[in-house]
Design a protein around this motif. Structure first.
Motif, PDB file in Angstrom:
ATOM      1  N   VAL A 221      37.366 -40.485 -38.086  1.00 60.20           N
ATOM      2  CA  VAL A 221      36.320 -39.855 -37.278  1.00 60.20           C
ATOM      3  C   VAL A 221      36.909 -38.722 -36.445  1.00 60.20           C
ATOM      4  O   VAL A 221      36.315 -37.645 -36.310  1.00 60.20           O
ATOM      5  CB  VAL A 221      35.648 -40.904 -36.373  1.00 60.20           C
ATOM      6  N   TYR A 360      25.473 -32.605 -39.100  1.00 56.74           N
ATOM      7  CA  TYR A 360      25.254 -33.885 -38.423  1.00 56.74           C
ATOM      8  C   TYR A 360      23.932 -34.509 -38.865  1.00 56.74           C
ATOM      9  O   TYR A 360      23.811 -35.728 -38.943  1.00 56.74           O
ATOM     10  CB  TYR A 360      25.293 -33.711 -36.912  1.00 56.74           C
ATOM     11  N   ILE A 367      23.183 -42.089 -43.437  1.00 63.21           N
ATOM     12  CA  ILE A 367      23.016 -43.413 -42.828  1.00 63.21           C
ATOM     13  C   ILE A 367      21.605 -43.924 -43.043  1.00 63.21           C
ATOM     14  O   ILE A 367      21.396 -45.072 -43.439  1.00 63.21           O
ATOM     15  CB  ILE A 367      23.339 -43.336 -41.332  1.00 63.21           C
ATOM     16  N   GLU A 403       9.871 -29.514 -29.836  1.00 61.44           N
ATOM     17  CA  GLU A 403      11.113 -30.242 -29.603  1.00 61.44           C
ATOM     18  C   GLU A 403      11.003 -31.695 -30.029  1.00 61.44           C
ATOM     19  O   GLU A 403      11.969 -32.304 -30.483  1.00 61.44           O
ATOM     20  CB  GLU A 403      11.508 -30.174 -28.119  1.00 61.44           C
ATOM     21  N   MET A 407      13.540 -33.549 -32.547  1.00 59.04           N
ATOM     22  CA  MET A 407      14.279 -34.746 -32.164  1.00 59.04           C
ATOM     23  C   MET A 407      14.140 -35.852 -33.200  1.00 59.04           C
ATOM     24  O   MET A 407      14.959 -36.742 -33.286  1.00 59.04           O
ATOM     25  CB  MET A 407      13.682 -35.282 -30.868  1.00 59.04           C
ATOM     26  N   TYR A 410      16.859 -37.528 -35.410  1.00 60.23           N
ATOM     27  CA  TYR A 410      17.898 -38.240 -34.660  1.00 60.23           C
ATOM     28  C   TYR A 410      17.375 -39.572 -34.151  1.00 60.23           C
ATOM     29  O   TYR A 410      18.063 -40.587 -34.187  1.00 60.23           O
ATOM     30  CB  TYR A 410      18.396 -37.366 -33.512  1.00 60.23           C
ATOM     31  N   ILE A 414      18.723 -43.321 -35.034  1.00 60.02           N
ATOM     32  CA  ILE A 414      19.106 -44.339 -34.049  1.00 60.02           C
ATOM     33  C   ILE A 414      18.376 -45.640 -34.353  1.00 60.02           C
ATOM     34  O   ILE A 414      18.975 -46.725 -34.366  1.00 60.02           O
ATOM     35  CB  ILE A 414      18.800 -43.851 -32.619  1.00 60.02           C
ATOM     36  N   VAL A 417      20.068 -47.230 -37.460  1.00 57.24           N
ATOM     37  CA  VAL A 417      21.368 -47.888 -37.298  1.00 57.24           C
ATOM     38  C   VAL A 417      21.287 -49.095 -36.377  1.00 57.24           C
ATOM     39  O   VAL A 417      22.118 -49.994 -36.442  1.00 57.24           O
ATOM     40  CB  VAL A 417      22.488 -46.945 -36.782  1.00 57.24           C
ATOM     41  N   THR A 418      20.289 -49.140 -35.500  1.00 60.74           N
ATOM     42  CA  THR A 418      20.192 -50.317 -34.635  1.00 60.74           C
ATOM     43  C   THR A 418      19.337 -51.393 -35.288  1.00 60.74           C
ATOM     44  O   THR A 418      19.118 -52.443 -34.698  1.00 60.74           O
ATOM     45  CB  THR A 418      19.601 -49.955 -33.264  1.00 60.74           C
TER      46      THR A 418
ATOM     47  N   ILE B 138      31.656 -39.472 -28.673  1.00 63.42           N
ATOM     48  CA  ILE B 138      31.390 -38.078 -29.050  1.00 63.42           C
ATOM     49  C   ILE B 138      30.170 -37.587 -28.301  1.00 63.42           C
ATOM     50  O   ILE B 138      29.709 -36.476 -28.493  1.00 63.42           O
ATOM     51  CB  ILE B 138      31.149 -37.930 -30.571  1.00 63.42           C
ATOM     52  N   LEU B 187      23.365 -50.731 -26.995  1.00 63.75           N
ATOM     53  CA  LEU B 187      22.935 -50.823 -28.394  1.00 63.75           C
ATOM     54  C   LEU B 187      24.083 -51.302 -29.276  1.00 63.75           C
ATOM     55  O   LEU B 187      23.900 -52.113 -30.170  1.00 63.75           O
ATOM     56  CB  LEU B 187      22.421 -49.468 -28.884  1.00 63.75           C
ATOM     57  N   VAL B 196      29.760 -43.933 -32.746  1.00 61.56           N
ATOM     58  CA  VAL B 196      29.902 -42.522 -33.117  1.00 61.56           C
ATOM     59  C   VAL B 196      28.555 -41.952 -33.550  1.00 61.56           C
ATOM     60  O   VAL B 196      28.132 -40.879 -33.108  1.00 61.56           O
ATOM     61  CB  VAL B 196      30.943 -42.368 -34.248  1.00 61.56           C
ATOM     62  N   ILE B 197      27.868 -42.714 -34.406  1.00 59.38           N
ATOM     63  CA  ILE B 197      26.564 -42.255 -34.877  1.00 59.38           C
ATOM     64  C   ILE B 197      25.590 -42.170 -33.705  1.00 59.38           C
ATOM     65  O   ILE B 197      24.879 -41.173 -33.531  1.00 59.38           O
ATOM     66  CB  ILE B 197      26.015 -43.232 -35.939  1.00 59.38           C
ATOM     67  N   LEU B 198      25.579 -43.213 -32.882  1.00 60.98           N
ATOM     68  CA  LEU B 198      24.632 -43.230 -31.757  1.00 60.98           C
ATOM     69  C   LEU B 198      24.854 -42.049 -30.831  1.00 60.98           C
ATOM     70  O   LEU B 198      23.902 -41.371 -30.422  1.00 60.98           O
ATOM     71  CB  LEU B 198      24.792 -44.535 -30.973  1.00 60.98           C
ATOM     72  N   ILE B 200      26.357 -39.153 -31.443  1.00 56.56           N
ATOM     73  CA  ILE B 200      26.022 -37.865 -32.067  1.00 56.56           C
ATOM     74  C   ILE B 200      24.506 -37.642 -32.015  1.00 56.56           C
ATOM     75  O   ILE B 200      24.023 -36.572 -31.653  1.00 56.56           O
ATOM     76  CB  ILE B 200      26.513 -37.812 -33.526  1.00 56.56           C
ATOM     77  N   MET B 201      23.769 -38.705 -32.373  1.00 54.62           N
ATOM     78  CA  MET B 201      22.315 -38.561 -32.406  1.00 54.62           C
ATOM     79  C   MET B 201      21.757 -38.321 -31.005  1.00 54.62           C
ATOM     80  O   MET B 201      20.873 -37.501 -30.798  1.00 54.62           O
ATOM     81  CB  MET B 201      21.665 -39.796 -33.034  1.00 54.62           C
ATOM     82  N   LEU B 202      22.294 -39.050 -30.026  1.00 53.21           N
ATOM     83  CA  LEU B 202      21.795 -38.880 -28.655  1.00 53.21           C
ATOM     84  C   LEU B 202      22.135 -37.498 -28.099  1.00 53.21           C
ATOM     85  O   LEU B 202      21.416 -36.983 -27.235  1.00 53.21           O
ATOM     86  CB  LEU B 202      22.347 -39.985 -27.743  1.00 53.21           C
ATOM     87  N   TYR B 204      21.816 -34.765 -29.713  1.00 55.87           N
ATOM     88  CA  TYR B 204      20.719 -33.883 -30.105  1.00 55.87           C
ATOM     89  C   TYR B 204      19.431 -34.246 -29.386  1.00 55.87           C
ATOM     90  O   TYR B 204      18.643 -33.364 -29.029  1.00 55.87           O
ATOM     91  CB  TYR B 204      20.538 -33.918 -31.620  1.00 55.87           C
ATOM     92  N   VAL B 205      19.209 -35.547 -29.168  1.00 54.15           N
ATOM     93  CA  VAL B 205      18.012 -35.951 -28.430  1.00 54.15           C
ATOM     94  C   VAL B 205      18.051 -35.330 -27.029  1.00 54.15           C
ATOM     95  O   VAL B 205      17.071 -34.745 -26.559  1.00 54.15           O
ATOM     96  CB  VAL B 205      17.908 -37.493 -28.356  1.00 54.15           C
ATOM     97  N   TRP B 208      17.431 -31.452 -27.226  1.00 55.10           N
ATOM     98  CA  TRP B 208      16.043 -31.014 -27.414  1.00 55.10           C
ATOM     99  C   TRP B 208      15.171 -31.392 -26.241  1.00 55.10           C
ATOM    100  O   TRP B 208      14.224 -30.678 -25.910  1.00 55.10           O
ATOM    101  CB  TRP B 208      15.489 -31.552 -28.734  1.00 55.10           C
ATOM    102  N   ALA B 209      15.487 -32.520 -25.600  1.00 58.86           N
ATOM    103  CA  ALA B 209      14.742 -32.878 -24.394  1.00 58.86           C
ATOM    104  C   ALA B 209      14.955 -31.815 -23.318  1.00 58.86           C
ATOM    105  O   ALA B 209      14.014 -31.401 -22.634  1.00 58.86           O
ATOM    106  CB  ALA B 209      15.185 -34.249 -23.899  1.00 58.86           C
ATOM    107  N   VAL B 211      15.818 -28.673 -23.837  1.00 58.62           N
ATOM    108  CA  VAL B 211      15.141 -27.444 -24.261  1.00 58.62           C
ATOM    109  C   VAL B 211      13.660 -27.529 -23.887  1.00 58.62           C
ATOM    110  O   VAL B 211      13.068 -26.564 -23.388  1.00 58.62           O
ATOM    111  CB  VAL B 211      15.306 -27.221 -25.786  1.00 58.62           C
ATOM    112  N   TYR B 212      13.085 -28.717 -24.113  1.00 64.25           N
ATOM    113  CA  TYR B 212      11.673 -28.892 -23.758  1.00 64.25           C
ATOM    114  C   TYR B 212      11.475 -28.730 -22.256  1.00 64.25           C
ATOM    115  O   TYR B 212      10.566 -28.011 -21.818  1.00 64.25           O
ATOM    116  CB  TYR B 212      11.195 -30.271 -24.219  1.00 64.25           C
ATOM    117  N   ARG B 215      11.454 -25.322 -21.054  1.00 64.42           N
ATOM    118  CA  ARG B 215      10.328 -24.506 -21.472  1.00 64.42           C
ATOM    119  C   ARG B 215       9.140 -24.699 -20.526  1.00 64.42           C
ATOM    120  O   ARG B 215       8.259 -23.857 -20.455  1.00 64.42           O
ATOM    121  CB  ARG B 215       9.932 -24.896 -22.891  1.00 64.42           C
TER     122      ARG B 215
END
Lengths: 437, 405
Positions: A221, A360, A367, A403, A407, A410, A414, A417-418, B138, B187, B196-198, B200-202, B204-205, B208-209, B211-212, B215
């Motif tokens: 990783v 990503y 996944i 947005e 989102m 992603y 989540i 994977v959970t 990450i 989680l 790692v996956i969680l 990375i995904m968070l 981006y969440v 974008w949150a 960015v919103y 705005r």
């Protein structure tokens, strides 16, 4: 790397059913999974609140026709409230069936989810586009356009992880493919050489990943993340120092779109799937071949053994290190080709960080697709659809904040994977270096 | 990961015979030990960076055309380009011999290094503390964005007396980011999902949150500006720079946090549990430790550090209103900082200062020599790759491979 605790439902059910050692036939383990039914119920409520509760009396017009079609499908105007009520009812009915099947300890049919998804999508589209008109065919075309690099990246990710090497570096492979595709195609004046260069570039990234992971046993990783930063830095460096001062090095010819005879004239499907460049046709082939080969060929069997149980593979004489190395390289070449799509198909020019984190999302597709090439492809299509929808809706001035749609991939990942939408479990030995004893 | 990190952090002392010459053993240890490897990794990366600079330099390319007629021209151009870039880097980050008329001028480069180092050090600790428990954070970007958004909102919209205002803003940022990070730990502990996956995904969440929020004028956007940018911080919510410099109290906060981290990991009982879980979760569980709780807490604390870094970003670095890029890539740089510092408090401090120097110097290099700032990213990633593979560095420099007899 992590202590994976399987989801509670399965383990509880397994406790209840004891399996005597002497029995030859396997006992059927019946698992009552409530999560899908709960998810359906939640989505139905969301749909009801949004499209009926906040619905309007306006209607949304969908058009389908393109000039090149055999025959043209007339545009359809759908009333927001009517569609809202009808779809919510259907969705509630499907949820009911799902609950009944779960209570009866039977599997919920897969096609029910598809029907549910279709109604949800139509309902949502009608509501989100209230009062406007948009072309369904254009939406599909941009879905494919936004999905292509994701699918290539996801295929590369699947192969690499099935071979036991975690591939966080998809982003790096895409970006390096985009860069070298543009550079080499500009220098040689031949787009196809550019495609080849993109594959080589993706492979080079894989070489580094594989060398560090296999020879130096570095945490995969970490190598992946660092490679992403490295490639962003390198391409940015060359872009600023070389490409920006000599723009002729960043001006590749774009690949021509090839309209397949007859097929390209089918309404909706034709312009969406069969009027594409060679990269996209290569993608169709890649998806089919990889999916078939992974589960039906010697290569696929060996590949999966590397990721699930390298020791067993080693025992039967498969050179684990070498096989992993070349399969990760193959994965890099595939992802690199996906990178070329940015510069040789879409824009015809390289810009800094132009992949913008799509690597990503491809990882997310791997996944969500449960490390299966075809499922990962569909996951990538779903994510591509979310992005296309966002673009279409914000262009139409929709009430949905774009947005939220951005989102979506992603959040879905989540949840995946959970274990809320079917537990995704990685190949057992993915991410674990293998040192021969 | 945990075992491997543990191995990197503390290599087993080579078991040599007693009568081995002391000084030779010392040399052996110096040559194969981790600090030496870190230095060599930096050297190797600088050499690779030099190649990049040289190959993209226009004068080098021009003189290479008649290399066989007058080779000295090209060698001269090579030397000029590389030396020029690295000199500018040194002048921007440590000392500029040509500008030491006043004390302020002499100290400016170093102060800039500290200025850039402050958030790097704090964020580096946010990755390091997760490493200690065997987790890979990450999610620095997302956690920093959440922290920055909350701290920033308090900074520009709530009126409070000076000092208290900054403190409240920073603490709120820490709290918000801690929750954002803690979600990952929870989680992971409850479902076994990979962090790692969680993270990375968070990321981006969160992005974008933000960015919103940027705005909508009701949330973060400056109502007087059509661009997605917040209003500037109120005077009371700013970490004021030293007069004549860019550096502010953020660096002192970073030092304090390093000491806190040192105390927590090395001296506190909870820190002991952290390290135990990181080295061997099974043994920790056997010893009665609540591994799930430790995992959650580790990510919570990691988020807290990131939130502080995000708070420093808005109250110290960019005080005139921020955008969705307020994290400035620090969330990812932090990974390299923690890896280079091997997750130790002092190592992370030094690594943070080094990368702060690279950044300060990089800007100067870009301005003075026209070498793109991206070179800093390249150097950073080369350093980490070399650090991560000690065997590779030993091969490059023909060092004896210690520890194996």
């Amino acid at each position: 790397m992590s202590s994976e605790a399987p989801s509670t439902d399965t383990s509880k059910a397994a406790e209840g059913t004891h399996q005597p050692d002497t029995e030859v036939h396997l006992e059927r383990v019946v698992v009552r999974k409530w999560r899908p039914a709960i998810a359906l119920a939640a989505l139905t409520v969301v749909a009801f609140v949004l499209t009926v509760g906040f619905g309007t009396d306006e209607s949304t017009t969908f058009s389908f026709a393109k000039g090149s079609d055999f025959f043209s499908i007339p545009a359809v105007a759908l009333g927001v409230r009517v569609i809202g009520i009808v779809s919510t009812l259907v969705m509630a009915a499907i949820t009911g069936i799902a609950v009944w099947r779960t209570l009866a300890r039977k599997r919920v049919w897969g096609w029910l989810y598809v029907v549910f998804g279709a109604f949800f999508a139509v309902d949502f589209l009608t509501w989100a586009g209230s009062g406007s008109q948009f072309s369904f065919t254009d939406l599909m075309i941009s879905t494919v356009a936004l999905s292509v690099p994701l699918i290539f990246g996801a295929l590369g990710g699947v192969i690499s992880e099935r071979a036991g090497i975690v591939n966080i570096a998809i982003e790096a492979q895409l970006l390096s493919g985009a860069f070298s595709g543009a550079l080499v195609a500009s220098i040689t004046g031949n787009t196809y050489v550019g495609l080849l260069a993109a594959m080589v570039a993706g492979m080079l990234v894989s070489f580094v990943l594989a060398a560090f992971a296999i020879k130096y046993l570095v945490e995969q990783v970490i190598v992946g993340v660092v490679l992403n930063v490295l490639v962003v830095g390198l391409t940015g460096f060359f872009y600023s120092s070389v490409l920006s001062s000599s723009p002729e090095l960043n001006n590749p010819d774009r690949l021509p779109a090839i309209a397949l005879p007859l097929l390209s004239k089918i309404p909706v499907i034709g312009p969406t799937l069969f009027n594409q460049t060679i990269i996209v046709y290569a993608m169709y082939v890649a998806v089919v071949v990889i999916t078939w080969a992974m589960f039906n060929s010697t290569w696929g069997l060996r590949l999966r053994s590397l990721g699930e149980h390298p020791l067993a593979a080693d025992t039967v004489g498969i050179k684990v290190g070498r096989w992993r190395f070349w399969n990760v390289s193959l994965a890099g070449a595939i992802a690199g080709l996906g990178g070329a799509y940015f510069t040789l198909d879409q824009t015809g020019q390289f810009t800094k960080e132009m992949t913008g984190g799509l690597g990503y999302i491809a990882l997310a597709a791997v996944i969500f697709g449960k490390w299966h090439p075809l499922k990962a492809t569909f996951a990538a299509l779903l994510f591509g659809f979310a992005r296309a929808l966002q673009q279409t809706l914000s262009a139409a001035g929709s009430q949905v904040p774009s947005e939220v749609l951005l989102m979506l991939p992603y959040v879905i990942t989540i949840l995946a994977v959970t274990g809320f939408i079917g537990l995704s479990r990685a190949p057992a030995a993915s991410g674990k270096p293998y040192a021969k004893q | 990961m945990s075992e491997q990190l543990a191995k990197q952090a503390a290599p087993p002392p080579p078991e040599g015979e007693e009568q081995v010459d002391r000084s030779r053993e010392f040399m052996q240890r110096l040559m194969t030990g981790t600090p030496m490897l870190s230095v060599l990794a930096v050297v190797a990366s600088l050499v690779l960076g030099a190649l990049l600079i040289a190959f993209t330099d226009e004068r080098v390319a021009k003189t290479a055309g008649y290399f066989f007629a007058r080779p000295t021209d090209m060698l001269q151009a090579l030397w000029d380009s590389v030396a020029g870039a690295y000199t500018a880097m040194f002048q921007g980050s440590i000392l500029n011999i040509n500008r030491i008329d006043t004390l302020q001028q002499a100290l400016t480069p170093v102060s800039n290094t500290f200025y850039y180092a402050a958030p790097l050090i704090i964020a580096g600790l946010g990755v390091a503390i997760a490493f200690k428990v065997g987790l890979f954070n990450i999610g620095g970007q997302g956690q920093m964005l959440v922290g920055a958004a909350v701290a920033g909102w308090i900074g520009f919209s709530v009126e409070m007396p000076p000092i208290i205002h900054v403190t409240v803003a920073l603490i709120a940022g820490i709290g918000a980011a801690a929750i954002w990070g803690g979600i990952v730990g929870l989680l992971k502990a409850r479902t076994g999902a990979h962090e790692v996956i969680l993270t990375i995904m968070l990321n981006y969440v969160a992005y974008w949150a933000l960015v919103y929020a940027l705005r909508s004028p009701d949330l973060l956007r400056n109502p007087d500006n059509n661009n997605p940018i917040t209003p500037g911080m109120l005077e009371t919510a700013i970490l004021n720079p030293l007069p004549g410099f860019k550096v502010h109290a953020g660096f002192l906060i970073a030092l304090a946090v390093v000491v806190l981290y040192w105390w927590f990991i090395e001296r506190s009982s909870l820190g002991f549990q952290f390290r135990t879980v990181g080295l061997n979760p099974a043994a920790a569980k056997m010893a009665g430790m609540n591994v799930g709780l430790i995992t959650t807490l580790a990510m919570l604390f990691a988020g807290a550090f990131m939130g502080l870094a995000g708070g420093i970003q808005v109250t110290g670095q960019v005080t005139t209103g921020f955008t969705s890029h307020i994290d400035a890539g620090i969330g990812f740089d932090a990974i390299t900082v923690a890896l280079l510092g091997r997750s130790s408090p002092w190592g992370t401090l030094i690594a943070g200062i080094l990368f702060g120097a690279l950044k300060a110097g990089g800007y100067n290099m870009a301005a003075a020599e026209g070498v793109p700032i991206d070179l800093v990213l390249v150097l950073q990633s080369f350093i980490v790759l070399f650090i991560a593979a000690p065997a590779l560095v030993k091969t490059i420099f023909f060092l004896p491979k210690g520890g194996r007899k």
